[in-house]
Design an enzyme around this catalytic site. Structure first.
Site, PDB file in Angstrom:
ATOM      1  N   ASN A  10      -1.280   5.144  -4.693  1.00  0.00           N
ATOM      2  CA  ASN A  10      -1.480   3.787  -4.177  1.00  0.00           C
ATOM      3  C   ASN A  10      -0.223   3.433  -3.399  1.00  0.00           C
ATOM      4  O   ASN A  10       0.825   3.199  -3.988  1.00  0.00           O
ATOM      5  CB  ASN A  10      -1.692   2.822  -5.362  1.00  0.00           C
ATOM      6  CG  ASN A  10      -1.743   1.365  -4.904  1.00  0.00           C
ATOM      7  OD1 ASN A  10      -1.859   1.087  -3.701  1.00  0.00           O
ATOM      8  ND2 ASN A  10      -1.662   0.452  -5.855  1.00  0.00           N
ATOM      9  N   LYS A  12       0.422   0.803  -1.756  1.00  0.00           N
ATOM     10  CA  LYS A  12       0.737  -0.635  -1.733  1.00  0.00           C
ATOM     11  C   LYS A  12       1.124  -1.039  -0.304  1.00  0.00           C
ATOM     12  O   LYS A  12       0.553  -0.519   0.644  1.00  0.00           O
ATOM     13  CB  LYS A  12       1.823  -0.950  -2.766  1.00  0.00           C
ATOM     14  CG  LYS A  12       1.445  -0.402  -4.153  1.00  0.00           C
ATOM     15  CD  LYS A  12       2.275  -0.931  -5.280  1.00  0.00           C
ATOM     16  CE  LYS A  12       1.754  -0.348  -6.596  1.00  0.00           C
ATOM     17  NZ  LYS A  12       2.438  -0.838  -7.771  1.00  0.00           N
ATOM     18  N   HIS A  98      -6.327  -4.604  -8.984  1.00  0.00           N
ATOM     19  CA  HIS A  98      -4.970  -4.163  -9.333  1.00  0.00           C
ATOM     20  C   HIS A  98      -4.202  -5.362  -9.893  1.00  0.00           C
ATOM     21  O   HIS A  98      -4.413  -6.489  -9.462  1.00  0.00           O
ATOM     22  CB  HIS A  98      -4.269  -3.602  -8.089  1.00  0.00           C
ATOM     23  CG  HIS A  98      -2.966  -2.942  -8.426  1.00  0.00           C
ATOM     24  ND1 HIS A  98      -1.816  -3.661  -8.624  1.00  0.00           N
ATOM     25  CD2 HIS A  98      -2.655  -1.644  -8.641  1.00  0.00           C
ATOM     26  CE1 HIS A  98      -0.841  -2.817  -8.951  1.00  0.00           C
ATOM     27  NE2 HIS A  98      -1.322  -1.594  -8.966  1.00  0.00           N
ATOM     28  N   GLU A 100      -1.404  -6.497  -9.372  1.00  0.00           N
ATOM     29  CA  GLU A 100      -0.720  -7.321  -8.359  1.00  0.00           C
ATOM     30  C   GLU A 100      -1.703  -8.272  -7.680  1.00  0.00           C
ATOM     31  O   GLU A 100      -1.339  -9.384  -7.300  1.00  0.00           O
ATOM     32  CB  GLU A 100      -0.018  -6.403  -7.345  1.00  0.00           C
ATOM     33  CG  GLU A 100       1.221  -5.770  -7.962  1.00  0.00           C
ATOM     34  CD  GLU A 100       1.531  -4.360  -7.466  1.00  0.00           C
ATOM     35  OE1 GLU A 100       1.049  -3.958  -6.392  1.00  0.00           O
ATOM     36  OE2 GLU A 100       2.277  -3.656  -8.186  1.00  0.00           O
ATOM     37  N   GLU A 175      -3.461   0.299 -16.516  1.00  0.00           N
ATOM     38  CA  GLU A 175      -2.090   0.127 -16.054  1.00  0.00           C
ATOM     39  C   GLU A 175      -1.435  -1.028 -16.797  1.00  0.00           C
ATOM     40  O   GLU A 175      -1.657  -2.195 -16.452  1.00  0.00           O
ATOM     41  CB  GLU A 175      -2.073  -0.224 -14.562  1.00  0.00           C
ATOM     42  CG  GLU A 175      -2.620   0.842 -13.660  1.00  0.00           C
ATOM     43  CD  GLU A 175      -2.033   0.733 -12.254  1.00  0.00           C
ATOM     44  OE1 GLU A 175      -1.599   1.755 -11.736  1.00  0.00           O
ATOM     45  OE2 GLU A 175      -1.983  -0.384 -11.699  1.00  0.00           O
ATOM     46  N   GLY A 181       6.140   0.132 -11.759  1.00  0.00           N
ATOM     47  CA  GLY A 181       7.353   0.067 -10.950  1.00  0.00           C
ATOM     48  C   GLY A 181       8.618  -0.199 -11.744  1.00  0.00           C
ATOM     49  O   GLY A 181       9.662  -0.516 -11.177  1.00  0.00           O
ATOM     50  N   SER A 221       4.653   3.878 -13.640  1.00  0.00           N
ATOM     51  CA  SER A 221       5.834   4.748 -13.643  1.00  0.00           C
ATOM     52  C   SER A 221       5.497   6.220 -13.921  1.00  0.00           C
ATOM     53  O   SER A 221       6.231   6.907 -14.638  1.00  0.00           O
ATOM     54  CB  SER A 221       6.895   4.223 -14.620  1.00  0.00           C
ATOM     55  OG  SER A 221       7.328   2.936 -14.218  1.00  0.00           O
TER      56      SER A 221
HETATM   57  O1  G3H Z   1      -1.148   1.462  -8.583  1.00  0.00           O
HETATM   58  C1  G3H Z   1      -0.110   1.980  -9.014  1.00  0.00           C
HETATM   59  C2  G3H Z   1       0.637   1.337 -10.058  1.00  0.00           C
HETATM   60  O2  G3H Z   1       0.768  -0.007  -9.856  1.00  0.00           O
HETATM   61  C3  G3H Z   1       1.851   2.050 -10.550  1.00  0.00           C
HETATM   62  O3  G3H Z   1       2.963   1.903  -9.712  1.00  0.00           O
HETATM   63  O4  G3H Z   1       3.815   4.214 -10.067  1.00  0.00           O
HETATM   64  O5  G3H Z   1       5.174   2.532  -8.839  1.00  0.00           O
HETATM   65  O6  G3H Z   1       4.824   2.331 -11.323  1.00  0.00           O
HETATM   66  P1  G3H Z   1       4.267   2.784 -10.007  1.00  0.00           P
END
Ligand code: G3H
Length: 259
Positions: A10, A12, A98, A100, A175, A181, A221
């Site tokens: 992803n 983002k 998601h 977010e 998640e 993150g 993560s």
């Molecule tokens: O969609 C992916 C997640 O929000 C995980 O993000 O791998 O940067 O922790 P991350």
């Protein structure tokens, strides 16, 4: 197991069109590593990078997805993107709900549920995201939150199924919000426990077959050096990866670890 593993990046709000093209171009060199029959490799790119990217990714055996979608077919929804628009650009998958989007754009469980049905109708594979916040986890509410978030989705899918309209695969991404993150990933056992709960909820509402077929992935993560501990769990079928999907070397390493 009958379920094919999924390694989903992803991106983002990262990468311009030019940067996305450069990423796809760089993947050419790893083409053979990206085609194991046991794994689906996927990139969910920003809307502005989708056009033309699917063709390029296809050449390196990587699928294309989007990160968000509106539930209406079309209409006066300034700034929004429909299922047909995504399909048109070659998106096979779409991330829905998601954390977010839920947190910063007020997406409700109900909207996520509608979008799930719309995506399936458009023959795209929805990746429905669920997961608890830190305070919810600390209050011991993880299972309650995940069950609530999935509840409406599964109810609507049950209706679709009753109408004979539920065909096609879907993915559920667990998640935990505190793990996104942050560098603090969930323990593999904790993630497995939630995945077991999710699978049992799917089985209870949609039946044995749906429960066996739904792919459940972990996100938060995930890196090349920890992805294996997740996918080794019996109910975890892959990962949804943010940060570590942005560089070619680590994206390829993630796929290799799962293959
Ligand atoms: O969609 C992916 C997640 O929000 C995980 O993000 O791998 O940067 O922790 P991350």
């Amino acid at each position: 197991t009958i379920r094919k593993k999924l390694v989903a990046g992803n991106w983002k709000m990262y990468k311009t069109l030019h940067e996305a093209d450069a990423f796809a171009q760089e993947l050419v060199e790893y083409r053979d590593m990206l085609s194991p029959s046991s794994v689906d490799a996927l990139i969910c790119a920003p809307f502005t990078a989708l056009c033309g990217l699917g063709e390029k990714l296809k050449q390196v055996h990587v699928k294309l997805g989007a990160q968000h979608m509106h539930e209406a077919e079309q209409g006066a929804w300034t700034g929004e993107i429909s299922a047909a628009m995504l399909q048109d650009l070659g998106c096979e998958y779409v991330i829905l709900g998601h954390s977010e989007r839920r947190q910063f754009f007020a997406e409700s469980d109900e909207a996520v549920a509608k979008k799930t049905c719309v995506a399936l109708d458009a023959s795209m594979v929805p990746i429905v995201c669920v997961g608890e916040s830190l305070s919810e986890r600390e209050a011991g509410a993880t299972q309650t939150v995940v069950s609530r978030q999935l509840g409406i989705v599964l109810e609507m899918l049950q209706l679709q199924k009753a109408k004979g309209a539920l065909d096609g695969a879907f993915v559920i991404a667990y998640e935990p919000v505190w793990a996104i993150g942050s560098g603090k990933s969930s323990s593999a056992q904790d993630a497995q426990d939630v995945a077991t709960l999710i699978r049992s909820l799917v089985t209870a509402t949609l039946g044995q077959r749906a429960g066996e077929q739904v792919r459940i992935v972990y996100g938060g993560s995930v890196k090349p050096d920890n992805i294996q501990t997740y996918v080794q769990q019996p109910d975890i079928d892959g990962a949804l990866i943010g940060g570590a999907s942005l560089q070619v070397a680590s994206f390829v390493a993630l796929v290799e670890q799962v293959a």
